[in-house]
Design a protein around this motif. Structure first.
Motif, mmCIF file in Angstrom:
data_model
loop_
_atom_site.group_PDB
_atom_site.id
_atom_site.type_symbol
_atom_site.label_atom_id
_atom_site.label_comp_id
_atom_site.label_asym_id
_atom_site.label_seq_id
_atom_site.Cartn_x
_atom_site.Cartn_y
_atom_site.Cartn_z
ATOM 1 N N SER A 35 -5.954 12.048 -4.313
ATOM 2 C CA SER A 35 -5.748 11.791 -2.738
ATOM 3 C C SER A 35 -7.243 11.547 -1.937
ATOM 4 N N GLY A 36 -7.350 10.599 -1.446
ATOM 5 C CA GLY A 36 -8.419 10.255 -0.349
ATOM 6 C C GLY A 36 -9.841 10.249 -1.014
ATOM 7 N N LYS A 37 -9.820 10.207 -2.339
ATOM 8 C CA LYS A 37 -11.005 10.144 -3.082
ATOM 9 C C LYS A 37 -11.734 8.896 -3.462
ATOM 10 N N GLY A 38 -10.592 7.802 -3.803
ATOM 11 C CA GLY A 38 -11.038 6.600 -4.446
ATOM 12 C C GLY A 38 -10.017 5.568 -3.882
ATOM 13 N N ILE A 39 -10.367 4.431 -4.368
ATOM 14 C CA ILE A 39 -9.288 3.354 -4.555
ATOM 15 C C ILE A 39 -8.743 3.003 -5.673
ATOM 16 N N VAL A 88 0.823 -1.456 -0.026
ATOM 17 C CA VAL A 88 -0.049 0.017 -0.033
ATOM 18 C C VAL A 88 1.064 1.054 -0.041
ATOM 19 N N PHE A 89 0.367 2.105 -1.055
ATOM 20 C CA PHE A 89 1.384 3.387 -1.124
ATOM 21 C C PHE A 89 0.552 4.469 -0.919
ATOM 22 N N ASP A 90 1.379 5.722 -0.516
ATOM 23 C CA ASP A 90 0.459 7.162 -0.459
ATOM 24 C C ASP A 90 0.580 7.580 -2.111
ATOM 25 N N THR A 91 1.391 7.515 -2.785
ATOM 26 C CA THR A 91 1.434 8.009 -4.112
ATOM 27 C C THR A 91 2.331 7.121 -5.094
ATOM 28 N N VAL A 92 1.764 6.901 -6.180
ATOM 29 C CA VAL A 92 2.493 6.352 -7.327
ATOM 30 C C VAL A 92 2.181 6.999 -8.353
ATOM 31 N N THR A 143 -0.716 -7.613 -4.873
ATOM 32 C CA THR A 143 -1.726 -6.399 -4.940
ATOM 33 C C THR A 143 -1.106 -5.191 -4.645
ATOM 34 N N VAL A 144 -1.302 -4.159 -5.430
ATOM 35 C CA VAL A 144 -0.785 -2.866 -5.111
ATOM 36 C C VAL A 144 -1.920 -1.842 -4.973
ATOM 37 N N ILE A 145 -1.663 -1.035 -3.943
ATOM 38 C CA ILE A 145 -2.920 -0.172 -3.793
ATOM 39 C C ILE A 145 -2.295 1.272 -3.527
ATOM 40 N N ALA A 146 -2.852 2.190 -4.040
ATOM 41 C CA ALA A 146 -2.339 3.654 -3.771
ATOM 42 C C ALA A 146 -3.606 4.517 -3.508
ATOM 43 N N ASP A 147 -3.134 5.408 -2.655
ATOM 44 C CA ASP A 147 -4.337 6.472 -2.220
ATOM 45 C C ASP A 147 -4.451 7.464 -3.331
ATOM 46 N N ARG A 148 -3.340 7.594 -4.045
ATOM 47 C CA ARG A 148 -3.082 8.734 -5.297
ATOM 48 C C ARG A 148 -2.403 8.283 -6.318
ATOM 49 N N GLN A 149 -2.707 8.515 -7.557
ATOM 50 C CA GLN A 149 -1.874 8.115 -8.790
ATOM 51 C C GLN A 149 -1.576 9.577 -9.450
ATOM 52 N N THR A 150 -0.338 9.531 -9.928
ATOM 53 C CA THR A 150 0.049 10.891 -10.635
ATOM 54 C C THR A 150 -0.217 10.663 -12.048
ATOM 55 N N ALA A 151 -0.117 9.431 -12.521
ATOM 56 C CA ALA A 151 -0.420 8.971 -13.999
ATOM 57 C C ALA A 151 -1.406 7.877 -14.073
ATOM 58 N N GLY A 152 -2.463 7.763 -13.391
ATOM 59 C CA GLY A 152 -3.389 6.711 -13.615
ATOM 60 C C GLY A 152 -3.598 6.492 -15.043
ATOM 61 N N LYS A 153 -3.929 5.130 -15.308
ATOM 62 C CA LYS A 153 -4.069 4.590 -16.842
ATOM 63 C C LYS A 153 -5.459 4.252 -17.023
ATOM 64 N N GLY A 154 -5.978 4.942 -18.360
ATOM 65 C CA GLY A 154 -7.111 4.407 -18.760
ATOM 66 C C GLY A 154 -6.721 3.843 -20.269
ATOM 67 N N ARG A 155 -7.977 3.444 -20.771
ATOM 68 C CA ARG A 155 -7.674 2.676 -21.863
ATOM 69 C C ARG A 155 -7.132 3.738 -23.082
#
Length: 327
Positions: free
Chosen positions: A131-135, A86-90, A110-122
């Motif tokens: 941060s703090g809003k989703g999983i 579990v990470f704060d930010t990735v 399993t890798v879980i983060a509170d925040r992603q700076t470059a989250g991937k979509g399709r």
């Protein structure tokens, strides 16, 4: 495991029950003063803990910090989530998970983060991950099934995520083929599966399943354009969902649904939720944009479409994108 981590895990496992300082000290093998200091340290980090004289300590349900210690007590899986980071930010949980795959991380990592700076979509899109809003989590799977079943992984994951969300909010969650979850006509979840194929053996070497769910009120985290199409569980239901509990339930459901891929039994639940069927849709297939009537979901989780000419086409998730209801 240090005192703080053990204390947090013990309190999480107790649910709504108080545990006395003496009982905690005995269990952790430390003094009561050490327990008190650990509680104060956890509170300073943002954890919400109630302390009552003669009753002890209790972890409150309103904690919004993601922690392995708060997720693990609610897991009932055999493998999924048992190796967890579990990470704060990735930058992207999928990226971290793929790195771990090269290090021979086990099935279910399993890798879980509170925040992603470059989250991937399709197709290269960004998945906004404040941060703090989703999983935002990714799971490494090393399945033993034939390559032909690979396209169904995302569909099975969508069923798992939909059921997990409904466990806590009761509202109906729909699936827009192939990888998005919707509530009240707006997107609350996206899923991206990245696979490594063993072509010689016709087997799937591994896959990384990335799942992002908008849980808390989005507020100003989304711009005005994104708010037109995306929302969160809290925005739609008014319910404040515990993100740790949702993470655990998602992993529990995911293990169940991954086990239903080879016999295709999960497709019953997928078809019940799928929202394109019966509508005129548009889809980008390579460089072509097609329009047709969505007839249903095939046995390989393909979308069956009747073209204006009467021709029946089956669209695979690999060839089609931006599949939506025509308005």
């Amino acid at each position: 495991m240090n005192v703080k981590t053990e204390l947090l895990s013990t309190l999480a496992g107790a649910g709504d029950q108080f545990i006395s300082g003496a009982a905690l000290a005995e269990k952790l093998g430390v003094s009561r003063n050490a327990v008190w200091k650990a509680v104060k340290s956890l509170e300073a980090e943002g954890f919400s803990i109630t302390s009552v004289t003669s009753k002890g300590y209790k972890l409150n349900n309103d904690n919004n910090i993601l922690s392995e210690s708060l997720i693990a007590p609610y897991l009932n899986t055999k493998e999924i989530g048992r190796n967890m980071k579990v990470f704060d930010t990735v930058d992207s949980t999928n990226n971290i998970c793929r790195e771990l795959e090269t290090e021979k991380a086990p099935h279910g990592t399993t890798v879980i983060a509170d925040r992603q700076t470059a989250g991937k979509g399709r197709i290269g899109r960004q998945f906004v991950s404040p941060s703090g809003k989703g999983i935002y989590l990714s799971v490494l799977v090393r399945p033993n099934f034939d390559l032909s079943f690979a396209p169904m992984i995302t569909a099975a994951a969508a069923c798992a995520a939909a059921e997990a969300v409904e466990t806590f909010c009761g509202g109906q969650v729909m699936i827009k083929w192939v990888n998005d979850l919707y509530m009240n006509g707006k997107k609350i979840c996206g899923i991206l599966t990245e696979a490594s194929l063993g072509l010689e053996m016709r087997m799937l070497d591994c896959a990384v399943i990335g799942i992002g769910i908008n849980v808390r009120k989005v507020g100003d985290s989304f711009d005005s354009d994104l708010k037109k199409t995306a929302t969160s569980i809290e925005d739609e239901t008014g319910l404040v969902i515990n993100r740790n509990r949702l993470c655990a339930e998602l992993l529990n459901k995911l293990e169940i649904y991954l086990g239903r891929i080879e016999d295709r039994s999960f497709l019953i639940r997928y078809r019940e939720r799928e929202m394109l069927t019966g509508n005129i849709i548009t889809a980008n297939v390579g460089t072509e944009t097609i329009v047709g009537e969505a007839l249903g979901i095939g046995d390989n989780a393909n979308l069956i479409v009747r073209m204006p000419t009467g021709e029946i086409r089956e669209l695979s998730s690999g060839e089609a994108n931006l599949c939506r209801i025509k308005v």
